[in-house]
Design a protein around this motif. Structure first.
Motif, PDB file in Angstrom:
ATOM      1  N   LEU A  96      -1.725 -10.564   0.971  1.00 15.29           N
ATOM      2  CA  LEU A  96      -3.059 -11.136   0.739  1.00 15.29           C
ATOM      3  C   LEU A  96      -3.894 -10.263  -0.190  1.00 15.29           C
ATOM      4  N   PHE A  97      -3.798  -8.964  -0.046  1.00 12.34           N
ATOM      5  CA  PHE A  97      -4.543  -8.055  -0.916  1.00 12.34           C
ATOM      6  C   PHE A  97      -4.162  -8.280  -2.377  1.00 12.34           C
ATOM      7  N   PHE A  98      -2.871  -8.315  -2.659  1.00 10.93           N
ATOM      8  CA  PHE A  98      -2.442  -8.458  -4.051  1.00 10.93           C
ATOM      9  C   PHE A  98      -2.642  -9.879  -4.582  1.00 10.93           C
ATOM     10  N   GLU A  99      -2.662 -10.868  -3.709  1.00  9.36           N
ATOM     11  CA  GLU A  99      -2.915 -12.246  -4.146  1.00  9.36           C
ATOM     12  C   GLU A  99      -4.387 -12.519  -4.417  1.00  9.36           C
ATOM     13  N   THR A 100      -5.279 -11.882  -3.660  1.00 14.20           N
ATOM     14  CA  THR A 100      -6.694 -12.262  -3.751  1.00 14.20           C
ATOM     15  C   THR A 100      -7.638 -11.171  -4.237  1.00 14.20           C
ATOM     16  N   LEU A 101      -7.314  -9.909  -4.028  1.00 12.31           N
ATOM     17  CA  LEU A 101      -8.235  -8.824  -4.381  1.00 12.31           C
ATOM     18  C   LEU A 101      -7.548  -7.715  -5.165  1.00 12.31           C
ATOM     19  N   ALA A 102      -6.502  -8.062  -5.867  1.00  9.90           N
ATOM     20  CA  ALA A 102      -5.709  -7.060  -6.585  1.00  9.90           C
ATOM     21  C   ALA A 102      -6.589  -6.244  -7.523  1.00  9.90           C
ATOM     22  N   PRO A 103      -6.403  -4.922  -7.513  1.00  2.77           N
ATOM     23  CA  PRO A 103      -7.182  -4.085  -8.419  1.00  2.77           C
ATOM     24  C   PRO A 103      -6.722  -4.247  -9.860  1.00  2.77           C
ATOM     25  N   ARG A 104      -7.617  -3.891 -10.760  1.00  2.00           N
ATOM     26  CA  ARG A 104      -7.262  -3.861 -12.188  1.00  2.00           C
ATOM     27  C   ARG A 104      -6.439  -2.601 -12.454  1.00  2.00           C
ATOM     28  N   THR A 105      -5.681  -2.596 -13.517  1.00  2.67           N
ATOM     29  CA  THR A 105      -4.821  -1.443 -13.800  1.00  2.67           C
ATOM     30  C   THR A 105      -5.632  -0.170 -14.037  1.00  2.67           C
ATOM     31  N   GLU A 106      -6.872  -0.302 -14.487  1.00  2.00           N
ATOM     32  CA  GLU A 106      -7.694   0.890 -14.735  1.00  2.00           C
ATOM     33  C   GLU A 106      -8.454   1.370 -13.494  1.00  2.00           C
ATOM     34  N   ASP A 107      -8.383   0.628 -12.404  1.00  2.00           N
ATOM     35  CA  ASP A 107      -9.092   1.008 -11.181  1.00  2.00           C
ATOM     36  C   ASP A 107      -8.439   2.208 -10.496  1.00  2.00           C
ATOM     37  N   VAL A 108      -9.272   2.936  -9.788  1.00  2.00           N
ATOM     38  CA  VAL A 108      -8.810   3.971  -8.867  1.00  2.00           C
ATOM     39  C   VAL A 108      -9.007   3.394  -7.464  1.00  2.00           C
ATOM     40  N   VAL A 109      -7.953   3.392  -6.674  1.00  2.00           N
ATOM     41  CA  VAL A 109      -8.009   2.810  -5.331  1.00  2.00           C
ATOM     42  C   VAL A 109      -7.866   3.921  -4.292  1.00  2.00           C
ATOM     43  N   LEU A 159      -1.145  -4.607  20.564  1.00  2.18           N
ATOM     44  CA  LEU A 159      -0.222  -5.306  19.665  1.00  2.18           C
ATOM     45  C   LEU A 159       1.158  -4.649  19.698  1.00  2.18           C
ATOM     46  N   SER A 160       2.187  -5.479  19.613  1.00  2.00           N
ATOM     47  CA  SER A 160       3.561  -4.959  19.595  1.00  2.00           C
ATOM     48  C   SER A 160       3.895  -4.391  18.217  1.00  2.00           C
ATOM     49  N   GLN A 161       4.974  -3.619  18.153  1.00  4.56           N
ATOM     50  CA  GLN A 161       5.418  -3.056  16.874  1.00  4.56           C
ATOM     51  C   GLN A 161       5.759  -4.156  15.869  1.00  4.56           C
ATOM     52  N   SER A 162       6.377  -5.242  16.325  1.00  2.00           N
ATOM     53  CA  SER A 162       6.727  -6.328  15.397  1.00  2.00           C
ATOM     54  C   SER A 162       5.463  -7.030  14.904  1.00  2.00           C
ATOM     55  N   GLU A 163       4.465  -7.206  15.770  1.00  2.00           N
ATOM     56  CA  GLU A 163       3.194  -7.809  15.328  1.00  2.00           C
ATOM     57  C   GLU A 163       2.511  -6.919  14.295  1.00  2.00           C
ATOM     58  N   ARG A 164       2.570  -5.625  14.501  1.00  2.72           N
ATOM     59  CA  ARG A 164       1.966  -4.675  13.553  1.00  2.72           C
ATOM     60  C   ARG A 164       2.651  -4.735  12.185  1.00  2.72           C
ATOM     61  N   ALA A 165       3.979  -4.728  12.207  1.00  2.00           N
ATOM     62  CA  ALA A 165       4.735  -4.752  10.953  1.00  2.00           C
ATOM     63  C   ALA A 165       4.499  -6.054  10.191  1.00  2.00           C
ATOM     64  N   GLU A 166       4.525  -7.178  10.898  1.00  2.00           N
ATOM     65  CA  GLU A 166       4.271  -8.476  10.255  1.00  2.00           C
ATOM     66  C   GLU A 166       2.857  -8.527   9.687  1.00  2.00           C
ATOM     67  N   ALA A 167       1.880  -8.017  10.441  1.00  2.00           N
ATOM     68  CA  ALA A 167       0.495  -8.016   9.967  1.00  2.00           C
ATOM     69  C   ALA A 167       0.346  -7.152   8.721  1.00  2.00           C
ATOM     70  N   ALA A 168       0.953  -5.972   8.709  1.00  2.00           N
ATOM     71  CA  ALA A 168       0.857  -5.085   7.550  1.00  2.00           C
ATOM     72  C   ALA A 168       1.435  -5.750   6.300  1.00  2.00           C
ATOM     73  N   ALA A 169       2.559  -6.422   6.451  1.00  2.00           N
ATOM     74  CA  ALA A 169       3.166  -7.128   5.310  1.00  2.00           C
ATOM     75  C   ALA A 169       2.265  -8.270   4.836  1.00  2.00           C
ATOM     76  N   SER A 170       1.688  -9.021   5.774  1.00  2.00           N
ATOM     77  CA  SER A 170       0.792 -10.132   5.412  1.00  2.00           C
ATOM     78  C   SER A 170      -0.462  -9.627   4.722  1.00  2.00           C
ATOM     79  N   VAL A 171      -1.040  -8.548   5.248  1.00  2.00           N
ATOM     80  CA  VAL A 171      -2.252  -7.992   4.649  1.00  2.00           C
ATOM     81  C   VAL A 171      -1.971  -7.502   3.230  1.00  2.00           C
ATOM     82  N   ALA A 172      -0.842  -6.841   3.023  1.00  2.00           N
ATOM     83  CA  ALA A 172      -0.477  -6.381   1.681  1.00  2.00           C
ATOM     84  C   ALA A 172      -0.353  -7.565   0.725  1.00  2.00           C
TER      85      ALA A 172
END
Length: 195
Positions: free
Chosen positions: A39-52, A24-37
């Protein structure tokens, strides 16, 4: 007892998975990292009391830093793992805002050995590959396997990966704990009961 046939199959899969990730290219990596972040906060966001538990990426792993920044900004407790010994579980050290990170084994970073410890409710886990049933292919050191059995509670296991890391089938051994979900730039896949 180690099943040599399974270990050999996993060794071949590790080579293939690493090659796909490394291509994977550097731009593909950066775009993927932003997308994954996102998606994480949209669908699996932790609760404020969670330890991650997150990770400080090494080599060509999916960059977890966009998630780490948002967790810290939201005042959610974050632990980063440190390698103590080849046969020990990972040491989950609390990373508090503004504290320095130090070499923690295998090129990763974690808070100092003096940092408080905390057991995670959610583990964001790096991987070399994953399959359609949630089996995770790691590097083969068994660090996360040992860590998971040492915990007093069962955390949610969320793999972070690039879509190219999906493999048809990974042999699963009794000690292999399946993922609850995996997030790639292509979306979120649930394998277990992730609330």
């Amino acid at each position: 007892m180690v099943d040599e046939t399974i270990e050999e199959a996993k060794a071949v899969l590790r080579i293939d998975a690493h090659a796909a990730r490394a291509a994977l290219s550097q731009s593909e990596r950066a775009e993927a990292a932003a997308s994954v972040a996102q998606l994480f906060f949209e669908t699996l966001a932790p609760r404020t009391e969670d330890v991650v538990a997150a990770y400080w990426g090494i080599r060509d792993e999916l960059d977890c830093q966009p998630i780490l920044v948002r967790l810290m900004d939201a005042n959610i407790k974050v632990v980063l793992p440190a390698v103590l010994d080849d046969e020990e579980p990972l040491d989950m050290r609390l990373w508090e805002q503004g504290t320095a990170l130090y070499e923690a084994g295998f090129g990763t970073l974690a808070p100092s050995a003096l940092a408080p410890r905390a057991e995670p409710d959610v583990i964001l886990i790096p991987l070399l590959g994953f399959d359609r049933v949630g089996t995770r292919l790691g590097y083969g050191g068994g660090y996360y396997d040992r860590t998971l059995v040492s915990l007093n509670k069962k955390p949610k296991l969320i793999g972070l990966a690039f879509a190219v890391q999906e493999l048809p089938l990974i042999p699963r051994e009794p000690h292999d704990v399946p993922l609850d979900a995996v997030i790639t730039e292509a979306g979120v896949r649930h394998f277990g009961a992730v609330a």
